[in-house]
Design an enzyme around this catalytic site. Structure first.
Site, short mmCIF file in Angstrom:
data_model
loop_
_atom_site.label_atom_id
_atom_site.label_comp_id
_atom_site.label_asym_id
_atom_site.label_seq_id
_atom_site.Cartn_x
_atom_site.Cartn_y
_atom_site.Cartn_z
N CYS A 13 -6.14 1.69 5.60
CA CYS A 13 -6.79 0.44 5.99
C CYS A 13 -6.35 0.07 7.40
CB CYS A 13 -6.43 -0.67 4.99
SG CYS A 13 -4.72 -1.22 5.11
N CYS A 21 -2.53 -0.53 7.60
CA CYS A 21 -1.72 0.69 7.53
C CYS A 21 -1.94 1.59 8.75
CB CYS A 21 -2.02 1.44 6.24
SG CYS A 21 -1.44 0.56 4.77
N HIS A 43 0.84 -1.19 0.00
CA HIS A 43 0.00 0.00 0.00
C HIS A 43 0.88 1.25 0.00
CE1 HIS A 43 -3.76 -2.14 1.85
NE2 HIS A 43 -3.25 -2.79 0.83
N GLU A 92 1.04 3.82 1.91
CA GLU A 92 1.60 4.18 3.20
C GLU A 92 2.84 3.35 3.53
OE1 GLU A 92 -2.99 4.50 3.71
OE2 GLU A 92 -1.56 3.27 2.58
#
Length: 182
Positions: free
Chosen positions: A92, A95, A55, A57
């Site tokens: 999410c 993260c 992701h 992040e």
């Protein structure tokens, strides 16, 4: 810091989301800001790397942690305590938890994540769950919300050849009307 400054950084995150879209990724982008400058910028790379943990992040966090000038104290418990994240979609749960463990100062995001949101949409990993070692952080939504929703819609009306069972989307049209926050 005022809204103008937050929107400036969010526009940078949106540029990363556009890059993700162009690469056939779910269009999420983010920038980590410290002392008035971007120290890391990233986008989703899950399809490209065939790794569900890639992701935006986490991609940026890896860059920060790999650079000694950005994390000057080896083994520092909360290396992001003076850093703010601007990301197009609510982090999410995975993260949001990583951000908390690294001590992120604050998070600003465009739109909520009703399926996987870790800053309150599904689970408030950022501040609702107590933890003895990792401080809570404030997460604020709504900056460039409409743009964040529209770029996601642009992705989801296209054929995803990376999906395990691609669905035909030939008849889908881009919805441009966005409901207000309820």
């Amino acid at each position: 810091m005022g809204d103008v400054e937050h929107i400036k950084w969010m526009k940078e995150a949106m540029a990363m989301a556009e890059e993700a879209l162009a690469a056939g990724e779910v269009p999420v982008g983010g920038v980590f800001v410290r002392d008035g400058r971007i120290i890391a910028a990233a986008r989703n790379r899950t399809n490209e790397l065939r790794n569900a943990t890639r992701h935006a992040e986490l991609e940026a966090i890896d860059c920060i942690l790999a650079d000694p000038s950005l994390t000057p104290t080896p083994g520092e418990k909360h290396p992001l305590s003076t850093t703010t994240l601007y990301v197009t979609v609510e982090p999410c749960i995975m993260c949001a938890s990583a951000l908390r463990q690294l001590g992120i100062k604050e998070v600003f995001y465009g739109c909520g994540n009703d399926r996987f949101g870790g800053c309150g949409s599904v689970l408030g990993v950022n501040e609702e769950l107590p933890h003895p070692d990792h401080p809570a952080y404030k997460a604020t939504s709504g900056f460039c919300r409409e743009e964040a929703i529209l770029i996601l819609r642009r992705f989801y009306i296209t054929e995803n050849t990376n999906a395990p069972k691609p669905k035909s989307k030939a008849n889908r049209i881009l919805k441009t009307e966005i409901a207000p926050i309820s």
